[in-house]
Motif scaffolding. Structure first.
Motif, PDB file in Angstrom:
ATOM      1  N   PHE A  48     -29.061 -40.513  -0.136  1.00  0.00           N
ATOM      2  CA  PHE A  48     -28.641 -39.363  -0.962  1.00  0.00           C
ATOM      3  C   PHE A  48     -29.729 -38.300  -0.935  1.00  0.00           C
ATOM      4  CE2 PHE A  48     -26.043 -42.822  -2.781  1.00  0.00           C
ATOM      5  CZ  PHE A  48     -24.795 -42.268  -2.496  1.00  0.00           C
ATOM      6  N   ALA A  95     -34.478 -47.569 -16.041  1.00  0.00           N
ATOM      7  CA  ALA A  95     -33.030 -47.813 -15.910  1.00  0.00           C
ATOM      8  C   ALA A  95     -32.601 -47.964 -14.444  1.00  0.00           C
ATOM      9  CB  ALA A  95     -32.235 -46.697 -16.584  1.00  0.00           C
ATOM     10  N   PHE A  96     -33.337 -47.344 -13.530  1.00  0.00           N
ATOM     11  CA  PHE A  96     -33.019 -47.491 -12.103  1.00  0.00           C
ATOM     12  C   PHE A  96     -33.964 -48.485 -11.412  1.00  0.00           C
ATOM     13  CE2 PHE A  96     -31.295 -43.034 -12.673  1.00  0.00           C
ATOM     14  CZ  PHE A  96     -29.964 -43.371 -12.469  1.00  0.00           C
ATOM     15  N   GLY A  97     -34.648 -49.313 -12.173  1.00  0.00           N
ATOM     16  CA  GLY A  97     -35.574 -50.269 -11.581  1.00  0.00           C
ATOM     17  C   GLY A  97     -36.859 -49.572 -11.155  1.00  0.00           C
ATOM     18  N   ALA A 151     -22.577 -49.488  -7.517  1.00  0.00           N
ATOM     19  CA  ALA A 151     -22.385 -48.097  -7.949  1.00  0.00           C
ATOM     20  C   ALA A 151     -21.388 -47.933  -9.090  1.00  0.00           C
ATOM     21  CB  ALA A 151     -21.908 -47.263  -6.754  1.00  0.00           C
ATOM     22  N   ALA A 197     -25.758 -41.048  -9.089  1.00  0.00           N
ATOM     23  CA  ALA A 197     -25.431 -41.259 -10.508  1.00  0.00           C
ATOM     24  C   ALA A 197     -25.833 -40.031 -11.325  1.00  0.00           C
ATOM     25  CB  ALA A 197     -26.153 -42.509 -11.023  1.00  0.00           C
ATOM     26  N   MET A 210     -17.482 -42.202  -5.136  1.00  0.00           N
ATOM     27  CA  MET A 210     -17.863 -43.211  -4.143  1.00  0.00           C
ATOM     28  C   MET A 210     -16.850 -43.256  -3.012  1.00  0.00           C
ATOM     29  SD  MET A 210     -20.699 -44.626  -4.447  1.00  0.00           S
ATOM     30  CE  MET A 210     -20.690 -46.122  -3.481  1.00  0.00           C
ATOM     31  N   HIS A 256     -37.321 -51.864  -4.584  1.00  0.00           N
ATOM     32  CA  HIS A 256     -35.884 -52.017  -4.857  1.00  0.00           C
ATOM     33  C   HIS A 256     -35.348 -50.936  -5.792  1.00  0.00           C
ATOM     34  CE1 HIS A 256     -35.349 -55.618  -2.538  1.00  0.00           C
ATOM     35  NE2 HIS A 256     -36.475 -56.080  -3.051  1.00  0.00           N
ATOM     36  N   GLY A 264     -28.885 -45.422  -5.364  1.00  0.00           N
ATOM     37  CA  GLY A 264     -27.873 -44.422  -5.726  1.00  0.00           C
ATOM     38  C   GLY A 264     -28.242 -43.574  -6.927  1.00  0.00           C
ATOM     39  N   CYS A 269     -33.367 -48.060  -7.349  1.00  0.00           N
ATOM     40  CA  CYS A 269     -31.939 -47.802  -7.098  1.00  0.00           C
ATOM     41  C   CYS A 269     -31.704 -46.793  -5.967  1.00  0.00           C
ATOM     42  CB  CYS A 269     -31.296 -47.293  -8.378  1.00  0.00           C
ATOM     43  SG  CYS A 269     -29.557 -46.911  -8.150  1.00  0.00           S
ATOM     44  N   THR A 308     -22.054 -49.456 -13.087  1.00  0.00           N
ATOM     45  CA  THR A 308     -23.264 -48.844 -13.633  1.00  0.00           C
ATOM     46  C   THR A 308     -23.023 -47.378 -13.982  1.00  0.00           C
ATOM     47  OG1 THR A 308     -23.869 -48.397 -11.357  1.00  0.00           O
ATOM     48  CG2 THR A 308     -24.915 -50.305 -12.389  1.00  0.00           C
ATOM     49  N   THR A 309     -22.452 -46.642 -13.003  1.00  0.00           N
ATOM     50  CA  THR A 309     -22.309 -45.201 -13.230  1.00  0.00           C
ATOM     51  C   THR A 309     -21.256 -44.926 -14.301  1.00  0.00           C
ATOM     52  OG1 THR A 309     -22.860 -44.916 -10.905  1.00  0.00           O
ATOM     53  CG2 THR A 309     -22.098 -42.971 -12.067  1.00  0.00           C
ATOM     54  N   ARG A 364     -35.903 -61.932 -10.588  1.00  0.00           N
ATOM     55  CA  ARG A 364     -36.713 -62.179  -9.394  1.00  0.00           C
ATOM     56  C   ARG A 364     -37.066 -63.661  -9.327  1.00  0.00           C
ATOM     57  NH1 ARG A 364     -35.355 -57.686  -8.713  1.00  0.00           N
ATOM     58  NH2 ARG A 364     -36.588 -55.882  -8.096  1.00  0.00           N
ATOM     59  N   THR A 404     -32.813 -57.591 -14.804  1.00  0.00           N
ATOM     60  CA  THR A 404     -32.825 -57.838 -13.362  1.00  0.00           C
ATOM     61  C   THR A 404     -33.700 -59.076 -13.118  1.00  0.00           C
ATOM     62  OG1 THR A 404     -33.183 -56.881 -11.197  1.00  0.00           O
ATOM     63  CG2 THR A 404     -34.708 -56.206 -12.899  1.00  0.00           C
TER      64      THR A 404
HETATM   65  C1  HEM Z   1     -26.296 -45.153 -13.758  1.00  0.00           C
HETATM   66  C2  HEM Z   1     -26.059 -45.723 -12.599  1.00  0.00           C
HETATM   67  C3  HEM Z   1     -26.931 -46.777 -11.993  1.00  0.00           C
HETATM   68  C4  HEM Z   1     -27.850 -47.622 -12.576  1.00  0.00           C
HETATM   69  C5  HEM Z   1     -28.236 -47.709 -14.033  1.00  0.00           C
HETATM   70  C6  HEM Z   1     -28.405 -48.446 -11.516  1.00  0.00           C
HETATM   71  C7  HEM Z   1     -29.390 -49.397 -11.716  1.00  0.00           C
HETATM   72  C8  HEM Z   1     -30.036 -50.054 -10.691  1.00  0.00           C
HETATM   73  C9  HEM Z   1     -31.171 -50.945 -10.854  1.00  0.00           C
HETATM   74  C10 HEM Z   1     -31.795 -51.322 -12.187  1.00  0.00           C
HETATM   75  C11 HEM Z   1     -31.544 -51.368  -9.641  1.00  0.00           C
HETATM   76  C12 HEM Z   1     -32.731 -52.282  -9.311  1.00  0.00           C
HETATM   77  C13 HEM Z   1     -32.310 -53.711  -9.260  1.00  0.00           C
HETATM   78  C14 HEM Z   1     -33.476 -54.659  -9.024  1.00  0.00           C
HETATM   79  O1  HEM Z   1     -34.614 -54.238  -8.903  1.00  0.00           O
HETATM   80  O2  HEM Z   1     -33.212 -55.864  -9.004  1.00  0.00           O
HETATM   81  C15 HEM Z   1     -30.634 -50.793  -8.690  1.00  0.00           C
HETATM   82  C16 HEM Z   1     -30.656 -51.034  -7.337  1.00  0.00           C
HETATM   83  C17 HEM Z   1     -29.671 -50.578  -6.480  1.00  0.00           C
HETATM   84  N1  HEM Z   1     -28.683 -49.660  -6.744  1.00  0.00           N
HETATM   85 FE1  HEM Z   1     -28.316 -48.803  -8.510  1.00  0.00          FE
HETATM   86  N2  HEM Z   1     -27.809 -48.089 -10.340  1.00  0.00           N
HETATM   87  C18 HEM Z   1     -26.905 -47.082 -10.580  1.00  0.00           C
HETATM   88  C19 HEM Z   1     -26.117 -46.416  -9.655  1.00  0.00           C
HETATM   89  C20 HEM Z   1     -26.045 -46.738  -8.320  1.00  0.00           C
HETATM   90  C21 HEM Z   1     -25.221 -46.086  -7.348  1.00  0.00           C
HETATM   91  C22 HEM Z   1     -24.326 -44.868  -7.640  1.00  0.00           C
HETATM   92  C23 HEM Z   1     -25.416 -46.726  -6.155  1.00  0.00           C
HETATM   93  C24 HEM Z   1     -24.826 -46.448  -4.789  1.00  0.00           C
HETATM   94  C25 HEM Z   1     -24.239 -45.342  -4.437  1.00  0.00           C
HETATM   95  C26 HEM Z   1     -26.385 -47.779  -6.377  1.00  0.00           C
HETATM   96  C27 HEM Z   1     -26.866 -48.644  -5.427  1.00  0.00           C
HETATM   97  C28 HEM Z   1     -27.931 -49.492  -5.599  1.00  0.00           C
HETATM   98  C29 HEM Z   1     -28.463 -50.336  -4.542  1.00  0.00           C
HETATM   99  C30 HEM Z   1     -27.927 -50.449  -3.117  1.00  0.00           C
HETATM  100  C31 HEM Z   1     -29.558 -51.009  -5.090  1.00  0.00           C
HETATM  101  C32 HEM Z   1     -30.459 -52.035  -4.409  1.00  0.00           C
HETATM  102  C33 HEM Z   1     -31.657 -51.346  -3.817  1.00  0.00           C
HETATM  103  C34 HEM Z   1     -32.603 -52.361  -3.170  1.00  0.00           C
HETATM  104  O3  HEM Z   1     -32.566 -53.538  -3.510  1.00  0.00           O
HETATM  105  O4  HEM Z   1     -33.395 -51.936  -2.339  1.00  0.00           O
HETATM  106  N3  HEM Z   1     -26.747 -47.755  -7.704  1.00  0.00           N
HETATM  107  N4  HEM Z   1     -29.743 -49.971  -9.347  1.00  0.00           N
END
Ligand code: HEM
Length: 309
Positions: free
Chosen positions: A5, A252-254, A149, A266, A53, A258, A262, A260, A152-153, A200, A198
């Motif tokens: 993105f 919130a996005f980690g 995606a 979002a 999406m 890893h 996306g 996020c 969460t979103t 590990r 989350t």
């Molecule tokens: C408000 C919306 C979202 C929240 C709160 C969120 C939250 C998270 C969190 C907390 C992680 C880390 C997980 C970890 O460390 O174990 C994560 C990873 C990820 N998210 Fe999101 N996410 C959101 C939206 C999205 C969207 C829109 C997409 C795809 C278009 C997406 C795709 C991913 C992917 C592929 C990972 C794994 C990344 C990796 O392991 O390298 N997420 N997300």
């Protein structure tokens, strides 16, 4: 995968997200006019996320409701302590997702284009001479990304309405300061993160914050708790949009490798929706207690009834 993105992709998606948002808000307006009340989660949040999406991955509009409902059940598998009935629902969801996304990858293999899935197939072919193995890798990738995606979103989008409804002073202030919409989105993410935990597995014996952890032990990291850590955030229980401008990042996005993938997508949907809501629905109020799915990891706000007052 790189930065899927990037600015250009988000710029291209913005027009689509804006059009869908305005169309969904027209429908919300009709429902409020005809029935006096509407379920914001079903009418707006869930529709916007799957449409956005769907446009990006190339899921045809007719298939989007199926994918959305499969993902609702599939994600029970990610829970900390799923019940037997949740696990069997997750199995059905997982099989449905497998059928759908292996079919989608097969179709892109047969009819490659300039869409993202065809791009991933081309990239994988360069790494993996075995076509079947490449197709399988792209199927897992696509299914995982869509699953990550959707819930969460849409939880974030409904939470924008819910949390601002609980804080009318902040909502009124935001209406006077629409340029603060991105900060409001960040504070809603901190205040009530859509993913609360989350997990590990320790790769080696280690120590974390004074706690000894042995190799292969599982650690559940509570994102929601970290976002309310008084050692990090002043008065963490106060919802304060201005704090986001002070540069403290939430989890919130980690974080780390890893982080996020996306987050940009979002934030795009949340920013476009919140700006449009403040402009078009200044009198929107939550009319009943929200309905939450019994989940901790991938939370889901399954119903949020609203009225105009
Ligand atoms: C408000 C919306 C979202 C929240 C709160 C969120 C939250 C998270 C969190 C907390 C992680 C880390 C997980 C970890 O460390 O174990 C994560 C990873 C990820 N998210 Fe999101 N996410 C959101 C939206 C999205 C969207 C829109 C997409 C795809 C278009 C997406 C795709 C991913 C992917 C592929 C990972 C794994 C990344 C990796 O392991 O390298 N997420 N997300």
């Amino acid at each position: 995968m790189g930065n899927v993105f990037d600015r250009r992709t988000l710029g291209d998606l913005r027009g689509h997200v804006t059009r869908i948002t305005e169309r969904l808000l027209d429908r919300l307006q009709e429902h409020l006019r005809d029935a006096g009340e509407a379920d914001f989660s079903a009418l707006v949040s869930e529709e916007l996320t799957i449409a956005a999406m769907g446009q990006w991955i190339g899921i045809p509009e007719a298939d989007q409701p199926t994918v959305r409902s499969l993902s609702h059940t599939h994600l029970y598998s990610q829970e900390l302590l799923p019940s037997p009935s949740q696990l069997s629902a997750a199995d059905v969801g997982a099989l449905g997702m497998r059928d759908y996304f292996t079919g989608l990858v097969r179709d892109r293999r047969a009819h490659p284009g300039d869409d993202v899935v065809s791009g991933w197939l081309r990239a994988w072919d360069e790494l993996e001479p075995d076509r079947e193995a490449a197709d399988e890798a792209v199927y897992y990738l696509t299914m995982f990304i869509v699953g990550a995606a959707l819930e969460t979103t849409s939880t974030l989008l409904s939470n924008l309405v819910l949390v601002l409804d609980q804080h009318p002073d902040q909502r009124n202030w935001l209406r006077e300061h629409p340029e603060q919409v991105p900060q409001a989105v960040e504070e809603v993410l901190r205040w009530d993160a859509p993913v609360h935990v989350t997990t590990r597995v320790a790769g080696e014996d280690t120590e974390l914050a004074g706690v000894r952890i042995r190799k292969d032990e599982i650690v559940h990291a509570l994102i929601a708790s970290a976002n309310h850590d008084p050692a990090r955030f002043d008065a963490p229980e106060v919802f304060d949009i201005a704090r986001a401008g002070r540069g403290l990042t939430h989890l919130a996005f980690g974080g780390g490798v890893h982080y996020c993938l996306g987050a940009g997508m979002a934030r795009l949907q949340a920013g476009v929706l919140l700006e449009a809501l403040l402009r078009r629905f200044p009198a929107l109020r939550v009319s009943k207690p929200p309905e939450w799915e019994p989940r901790v990891a991938f939370r889901r706000l399954s119903a949020l009834h609203v009225v105009e007052q």
